[in-house]
Design a protein around this motif. Structure first.
Motif, PDB file in Angstrom:
ATOM      1  N   CYS A 205      -7.387  -1.615  -0.032  1.00  0.00           N
ATOM      2  CA  CYS A 205      -7.664  -0.196   0.146  1.00  0.00           C
ATOM      3  C   CYS A 205      -7.845   0.532  -1.184  1.00  0.00           C
TER       4      CYS A 205
ATOM      5  N   MET B 269       0.990   4.087  -3.010  1.00  0.00           N
ATOM      6  CA  MET B 269       0.628   5.477  -2.751  1.00  0.00           C
ATOM      7  C   MET B 269       1.733   6.445  -3.117  1.00  0.00           C
TER       8      MET B 269
ATOM      9  N   TYR C  93      -5.876   7.014   1.554  1.00  0.00           N
ATOM     10  CA  TYR C  93      -6.035   5.564   1.445  1.00  0.00           C
ATOM     11  C   TYR C  93      -7.151   5.142   2.395  1.00  0.00           C
TER      12      TYR C  93
ATOM     13  N   LEU D 292       0.829  -1.201   0.000  1.00  0.00           N
ATOM     14  CA  LEU D 292       0.000   0.000   0.000  1.00  0.00           C
ATOM     15  C   LEU D 292       0.863   1.250   0.000  1.00  0.00           C
TER      16      LEU D 292
ATOM     17  N   ILE E  89      -7.180   3.998  -3.142  1.00  0.00           N
ATOM     18  CA  ILE E  89      -6.224   5.102  -3.090  1.00  0.00           C
ATOM     19  C   ILE E  89      -6.777   6.231  -3.955  1.00  0.00           C
TER      20      ILE E  89
ATOM     21  N   GLY F 220      -4.983   8.673   6.185  1.00  0.00           N
ATOM     22  CA  GLY F 220      -5.565   7.350   6.333  1.00  0.00           C
ATOM     23  C   GLY F 220      -6.715   7.344   7.317  1.00  0.00           C
TER      24      GLY F 220
END
Length: 205
Positions: A194, A48, A165, A44, A196, A134
């Protein structure tokens, strides 16, 4: 009032395990304020941050750093003369960042993301080049989400961007009125998977 922490001590041994334990404790203590019991995975984090050109980034704000996996990755990519302001509601998380990350570019703040404007003004920083968040917009009330996004759009430089995210897509409706460009992708290898979102070209009000 937000409390500022300036970390000075080195990373202790076993900090990865400590981060996981702290994440679980905070999630079960405040599930609506913590996005996941699991820290962000390297998959992740890479998804990102890899598309971002950090060469000209000087001021970064992170909402909801938690135990710090994204914080560490940001610092590893940021220039030596940059600053990262990490804002979290949990004093346990901000104490952990203070103790575990010995980097003078990091300022950990206990407070609400909606207060980011006041924090940046107090520190004499800005405009902000990058915001990473987040915090779970699906579990906070809509007025709070609106305040956070209004503040974020106002903080960002014209070239700045916000990266969120999220487990769910609630944040999209908050981004749309405040950014002219929004790109979305998905990282399936994270636990849990997740969304993004990359939002740029903030709308000035």
């Amino acid at each position: 009032m937000a409390t500022l922490f300036h970390p000075t001590r080195p990373v202790p041994a076993g900090s990865g395990f400590n981060s996981l334990i702290i994440s679980f404790r905070e999630f079960f203590h405040r599930p609506s304020a913590v996005g996941s019991a699991f820290p962000a995975s390297r998959f992740l984090v890479d998804s990102m941050l890899e598309p971002i050109d950090f060469a000209d980034i000087r001021v970064v704000v992170e909402y909801g750093p938690g135990s710090g996996p994204v914080t560490r990755a940001l610092l590893a990519r940021m220039p030596s003369d940059s600053v990262l302001v990490a804002i979290d509601l949990s004093p346990r998380f901000t104490r952990h960042l203070r103790d575990a990350i010995a980097d003078p570019r990091l300022i950990a703040v206990t407070g609400c993301a909606a207060s980011a404007g006041s924090v940046i003004d107090h520190l004499g920083l800005g405009p902000v080049d990058l915001i990473v968040t987040g915090i779970p917009f699906s579990t906070i009330d809509e007025p709070a989400g609106v305040r956070i996004m209004e503040s974020s759009a106002a903080l960002l430089a014209d070239h700045g961007q916000l990266v969120a995210y999220q487990m769910r897509d609630t944040v999209e409706a908050l981004l749309e009125p405040r950014f002219r460009q929004i790109d979305q992708s998905r990282e399936w290898r994270n636990i849990p998977p997740c969304h993004i979102y990359r939002a740029s070209r903030p709308v000035r009000r």
